[in-house]
Design a protein around this motif. Structure first.
Motif, PDB file in Angstrom:
ATOM      1  N   GLY A   1      -9.193 -13.941  -0.290  1.00 21.15           N
ATOM      2  CA  GLY A   1      -8.806 -14.563  -1.557  1.00 21.15           C
ATOM      3  C   GLY A   1      -8.196 -13.594  -2.543  1.00 21.15           C
ATOM      4  O   GLY A   1      -7.934 -13.957  -3.682  1.00 21.15           O
ATOM      5  N   SER A   2      -7.978 -12.367  -2.152  1.00 22.23           N
ATOM      6  CA  SER A   2      -7.378 -11.375  -3.036  1.00 22.23           C
ATOM      7  C   SER A   2      -5.964 -11.074  -2.548  1.00 22.23           C
ATOM      8  O   SER A   2      -5.482 -11.663  -1.597  1.00 22.23           O
ATOM      9  N   TYR A   3      -5.309 -10.145  -3.214  1.00 25.05           N
ATOM     10  CA  TYR A   3      -3.936  -9.824  -2.873  1.00 25.05           C
ATOM     11  C   TYR A   3      -3.575  -8.468  -3.452  1.00 25.05           C
ATOM     12  O   TYR A   3      -4.343  -7.866  -4.187  1.00 25.05           O
ATOM     13  N   TRP A   4      -2.396  -7.974  -3.101  1.00 29.24           N
ATOM     14  CA  TRP A   4      -1.867  -6.753  -3.680  1.00 29.24           C
ATOM     15  C   TRP A   4      -1.272  -7.101  -5.032  1.00 29.24           C
ATOM     16  O   TRP A   4      -0.522  -8.052  -5.154  1.00 29.24           O
ATOM     17  N   ALA A   5      -1.601  -6.331  -6.053  1.00 28.28           N
ATOM     18  CA  ALA A   5      -1.121  -6.590  -7.409  1.00 28.28           C
ATOM     19  C   ALA A   5       0.302  -6.072  -7.585  1.00 28.28           C
ATOM     20  O   ALA A   5       0.702  -5.096  -6.976  1.00 28.28           O
ATOM     21  N   GLU A   6       1.050  -6.731  -8.401  1.00 26.06           N
ATOM     22  CA  GLU A   6       2.409  -6.328  -8.763  1.00 26.06           C
ATOM     23  C   GLU A   6       2.385  -5.877 -10.215  1.00 26.06           C
ATOM     24  O   GLU A   6       1.511  -6.280 -10.957  1.00 26.06           O
ATOM     25  N   PRO A   7       3.307  -5.125 -10.670  1.00 27.43           N
ATOM     26  CA  PRO A   7       4.443  -4.567  -9.963  1.00 27.43           C
ATOM     27  C   PRO A   7       4.039  -3.306  -9.220  1.00 27.43           C
ATOM     28  O   PRO A   7       3.001  -2.717  -9.503  1.00 27.43           O
ATOM     29  N   PRO A   8       4.870  -2.880  -8.271  1.00 29.94           N
ATOM     30  CA  PRO A   8       4.561  -1.655  -7.539  1.00 29.94           C
ATOM     31  C   PRO A   8       4.725  -0.425  -8.416  1.00 29.94           C
ATOM     32  O   PRO A   8       5.477  -0.440  -9.390  1.00 29.94           O
TER      33      PRO A   8
ATOM     34  N   ILE B   1       9.846   3.042  -1.027  1.00 29.69           N
ATOM     35  CA  ILE B   1       9.593   4.411  -0.589  1.00 29.69           C
ATOM     36  C   ILE B   1       9.969   4.422   0.882  1.00 29.69           C
ATOM     37  O   ILE B   1       9.374   3.708   1.682  1.00 29.69           O
ATOM     38  N   THR B   2      10.982   5.191   1.242  1.00 23.70           N
ATOM     39  CA  THR B   2      11.440   5.230   2.627  1.00 23.70           C
ATOM     40  C   THR B   2      11.077   6.566   3.252  1.00 23.70           C
ATOM     41  O   THR B   2      11.393   7.618   2.712  1.00 23.70           O
ATOM     42  N   VAL B   3      10.375   6.497   4.385  1.00 23.28           N
ATOM     43  CA  VAL B   3       9.957   7.685   5.125  1.00 23.28           C
ATOM     44  C   VAL B   3      10.309   7.450   6.592  1.00 23.28           C
ATOM     45  O   VAL B   3       9.837   6.480   7.187  1.00 23.28           O
ATOM     46  N   ALA B   4      11.127   8.327   7.131  1.00 19.72           N
ATOM     47  CA  ALA B   4      11.518   8.256   8.545  1.00 19.72           C
ATOM     48  C   ALA B   4      12.011   6.860   8.925  1.00 19.72           C
ATOM     49  O   ALA B   4      11.662   6.328   9.972  1.00 19.72           O
ATOM     50  N   GLY B   5      12.802   6.252   8.052  1.00 21.40           N
ATOM     51  CA  GLY B   5      13.373   4.949   8.334  1.00 21.40           C
ATOM     52  C   GLY B   5      12.445   3.766   8.114  1.00 21.40           C
ATOM     53  O   GLY B   5      12.839   2.633   8.326  1.00 21.40           O
ATOM     54  N   ARG B   6      11.220   4.024   7.707  1.00 22.46           N
ATOM     55  CA  ARG B   6      10.258   2.941   7.420  1.00 22.46           C
ATOM     56  C   ARG B   6      10.146   2.768   5.914  1.00 22.46           C
ATOM     57  O   ARG B   6      10.165   3.745   5.170  1.00 22.46           O
ATOM     58  N   THR B   7      10.011   1.535   5.460  1.00 21.40           N
ATOM     59  CA  THR B   7       9.952   1.233   4.036  1.00 21.40           C
ATOM     60  C   THR B   7       8.545   0.813   3.631  1.00 21.40           C
ATOM     61  O   THR B   7       7.910   0.002   4.305  1.00 21.40           O
ATOM     62  N   PHE B   8       8.091   1.377   2.520  1.00 22.71           N
ATOM     63  CA  PHE B   8       6.785   1.066   1.944  1.00 22.71           C
ATOM     64  C   PHE B   8       6.944   0.844   0.447  1.00 22.71           C
ATOM     65  O   PHE B   8       7.919   1.285  -0.143  1.00 22.71           O
ATOM     66  N   VAL B   9       5.972   0.168  -0.147  1.00 26.84           N
ATOM     67  CA  VAL B   9       5.868   0.075  -1.600  1.00 26.84           C
ATOM     68  C   VAL B   9       4.466   0.512  -1.988  1.00 26.84           C
ATOM     69  O   VAL B   9       3.522   0.383  -1.202  1.00 26.84           O
ATOM     70  N   ALA B  10       4.320   1.075  -3.183  1.00 31.51           N
ATOM     71  CA  ALA B  10       3.027   1.561  -3.666  1.00 31.51           C
ATOM     72  C   ALA B  10       2.350   0.444  -4.455  1.00 31.51           C
ATOM     73  O   ALA B  10       2.769   0.113  -5.564  1.00 31.51           O
ATOM     74  N   LEU B  11       1.325  -0.147  -3.867  1.00 26.21           N
ATOM     75  CA  LEU B  11       0.622  -1.273  -4.489  1.00 26.21           C
ATOM     76  C   LEU B  11      -0.862  -0.981  -4.638  1.00 26.21           C
ATOM     77  O   LEU B  11      -1.445  -0.240  -3.852  1.00 26.21           O
ATOM     78  N   GLN B  12      -1.463  -1.613  -5.652  1.00 26.45           N
ATOM     79  CA  GLN B  12      -2.910  -1.523  -5.825  1.00 26.45           C
ATOM     80  C   GLN B  12      -3.516  -2.900  -5.597  1.00 26.45           C
ATOM     81  O   GLN B  12      -2.822  -3.911  -5.675  1.00 26.45           O
ATOM     82  N   LYS B  13      -4.794  -2.917  -5.298  1.00 23.83           N
ATOM     83  CA  LYS B  13      -5.477  -4.192  -5.104  1.00 23.83           C
ATOM     84  C   LYS B  13      -5.608  -4.905  -6.440  1.00 23.83           C
ATOM     85  O   LYS B  13      -5.798  -4.270  -7.476  1.00 23.83           O
ATOM     86  N   ALA B  14      -5.508  -6.226  -6.395  1.00 23.28           N
ATOM     87  CA  ALA B  14      -5.696  -7.023  -7.598  1.00 23.28           C
ATOM     88  C   ALA B  14      -7.177  -7.059  -7.944  1.00 23.28           C
ATOM     89  O   ALA B  14      -8.031  -6.861  -7.086  1.00 23.28           O
ATOM     90  N   GLY B  15      -7.479  -7.277  -9.179  1.00 16.61           N
ATOM     91  CA  GLY B  15      -8.868  -7.371  -9.610  1.00 16.61           C
ATOM     92  C   GLY B  15      -9.135  -6.441 -10.765  1.00 16.61           C
ATOM     93  O   GLY B  15      -8.237  -5.781 -11.287  1.00 16.61           O
ATOM     94  N   ARG B  16     -10.373  -6.391 -11.150  1.00 17.14           N
ATOM     95  CA  ARG B  16     -10.764  -5.536 -12.272  1.00 17.14           C
ATOM     96  C   ARG B  16     -10.724  -4.069 -11.883  1.00 17.14           C
ATOM     97  O   ARG B  16     -11.240  -3.690 -10.830  1.00 17.14           O
TER      98      ARG B  16
END
Length: 75
Positions: free
Chosen positions: A49-56, A6-21
């Motif tokens: 100890g957590s992370y962003w879940a994939e896929p975006p 997702i590119t906004v004003a030249g900056r790149t982001f991805v849409a991620l959710q937190k891992a877990g239940r």
């Protein structure tokens, strides 16, 4: 790994959710996260100890991230 960018004003982001239940009865919340960064645009981050879940996802759903993306895009 393929990231949906997702590119906004030249900056790149991805849409991620937190891992877990997922919380019962609630839809997943996808945050705007810069690739290779732990913190989202709304300053949320996974716990120790957590992370962003994939896929975006294709789109961000966090209200605060959406507000900040909008502000970035109007600069």
């Amino acid at each position: 790994m393929h990231l949906t960018a997702i590119t906004v004003a030249g900056r790149t982001f991805v849409a991620l959710q937190k891992a877990g239940r997922p919380t019962r009865g609630r839809a997943a919340v996808f945050h705007a996260v810069t690739p290779n960064c732990r913190m989202s645009l709304c300053a949320d981050e996974p716990g120790a100890g957590s992370y962003w879940a994939e896929p975006p996802a294709e789109a961000v759903t966090c209200p605060e991230c959406l507000r900040r993306l909008s502000r970035i895009g109007t600069r």
